[in-house]
Design an enzyme around this catalytic site. Sequence first.
Site, mmCIF file in Angstrom:
data_model
loop_
_atom_site.group_PDB
_atom_site.id
_atom_site.type_symbol
_atom_site.label_atom_id
_atom_site.label_comp_id
_atom_site.label_asym_id
_atom_site.label_seq_id
_atom_site.Cartn_x
_atom_site.Cartn_y
_atom_site.Cartn_z
ATOM 1 N N CYS A 134 3.882 3.413 2.497
ATOM 2 C CA CYS A 134 2.669 2.598 2.544
ATOM 3 C C CYS A 134 2.361 2.201 3.993
ATOM 4 C CB CYS A 134 2.821 1.349 1.679
ATOM 5 S SG CYS A 134 1.307 0.347 1.660
ATOM 6 N N CYS A 137 1.116 -1.437 4.578
ATOM 7 C CA CYS A 137 2.210 -2.410 4.497
ATOM 8 C C CYS A 137 3.115 -2.315 5.729
ATOM 9 C CB CYS A 137 3.018 -2.201 3.222
ATOM 10 S SG CYS A 137 2.074 -2.567 1.708
#
Length: 175
Positions: A134, A137
């Site tokens: 991700c 993130c």
Amino acid sequence: MSIADYKQLLGDHSKDTKLNLSSLFSNVDASGLTTDQFYGTALSLVYSLADNELIEAVEEEAEGKIEDNVKTAAKTAASLMAMNNVYYRFLHLSSDKQFGKMPAGLRMNAMANPGVDKADFELFSLAVSALNGCGMCIDSHVQTLMKHDVTAQAIQSSIKLAAVLNAALTARKLS
């Protein structure tokens, strides 16, 4: 089962992975991570990988070196990132940006009070986010870690743990 025992389960094709496991787990002090950061990160990763033998090996290595709150925070990081990494990776990858303007509506209160130092929890979360791919993130966690004066070496070490533990699981599956 220890890391040394786990390495014995890996085939001949895994020489580099075995050496990397040995290097990481025998040189914790050289990682730039505190003991809590190192083992909390390693535990959050193996909880995310969900392999019982690897979990057992890392838990044994961590035994007597960390308190229960670190283990609990590692489980929390693995659980929250399992949710957040899917959601925020979708936002990042979707060409339709309307979804990024909508409230997530996902409960993540544990991130505010994870039971360990905020920087430690961010390291755990960063490593799992890297494992789960991700980018959104990863950027967020790195930015927060830099604000907490966490060194580049410590950040890199958390990602090396992610890479090597993931390789260990893959090598085990191929053995």
